[in-house]
Design an enzyme around this catalytic site. Sequence first.
Site, PDB file in Angstrom:
ATOM      1  CB  CYS A  39      -0.964  -8.617  -4.159  1.00 32.49           C
ATOM      2  SG  CYS A  39      -2.606  -7.502  -3.879  1.00 32.49           S
ATOM      3  CB  CYS A  43       0.255  -5.399  -1.812  1.00 27.21           C
ATOM      4  SG  CYS A  43      -1.644  -4.675  -1.894  1.00 27.21           S
ATOM      5  CB  CYS A  70      -3.907  -5.702  -6.237  1.00 20.39           C
ATOM      6  SG  CYS A  70      -4.049  -4.565  -4.973  1.00 20.39           S
ATOM      7  CB  CYS A  73       0.281  -3.442  -5.050  1.00 25.09           C
ATOM      8  SG  CYS A  73      -0.483  -4.930  -5.485  1.00 25.09           S
TER       9      CYS A  73
HETATM   10 ZN   LIG Z   1      -2.149  -5.341  -3.753  1.00 21.12          ZN
END
Ligand SMILES: [Zn+2]
Length: 192
Positions: A39, A43, A70, A73
């Site tokens: 991330c 995030c 992810c 994000c």
């Molecule tokens: Zn994330």
Amino acid sequence: MQQAGDEGMTEAKWHAIIHNDASYDFRFIYAVKTTGIFCRPSCKSKMPNKENVLIFQNAEQALSAGYRPCKRCKPTGERLPDQEWVSQITACIDRNYNGSLTLEALADMCHGSPYHLHRTFKRIKGMTPVEYIQQARMNKAIEYLTVTNKTVSDIALNVGMPNTPYFITLFKKKTGHTPADYRRIIRKKSEG
Ligand SMILES: [Zn+2]
């Protein structure tokens, strides 16, 4: 155990992660051993346990260490610029749908080729820019039909569709009623 590419945690980095500090985006990314996902610092996903977090300098290192980006994000940074572009495009449509807005004019205003704009927009919004323009026009037309006594051709003109028969056809296609019928139904409903 330290993994290849792991830069190690610092207090500043941990602070950035727990406070979703966007100013650290692109300065490092973090991966979570238990989920296998990495991330951006900003995030808003669930807080990981500190001992499960690895720090990488960039997305490439995390990818090569076997982590997946992810979905929330989008830390690979490839899709976010497109999303930003698409929100600029939608804002542009929202401001200009009542003029003679074509895909070409839109592409011109938003600095892209019509083809690229169409494809990017559709991939991110799930509808084409022209469909989005039509939807903006129909939503406004519904508002006019509901709260004003403007004539149908006036409304057509006001939502950027000077060709009234075409406006009526599109309106019927989208709502199942002609504008005049739609107004009658709405008025009847409000009368009880
Ligand atoms: Zn994330």
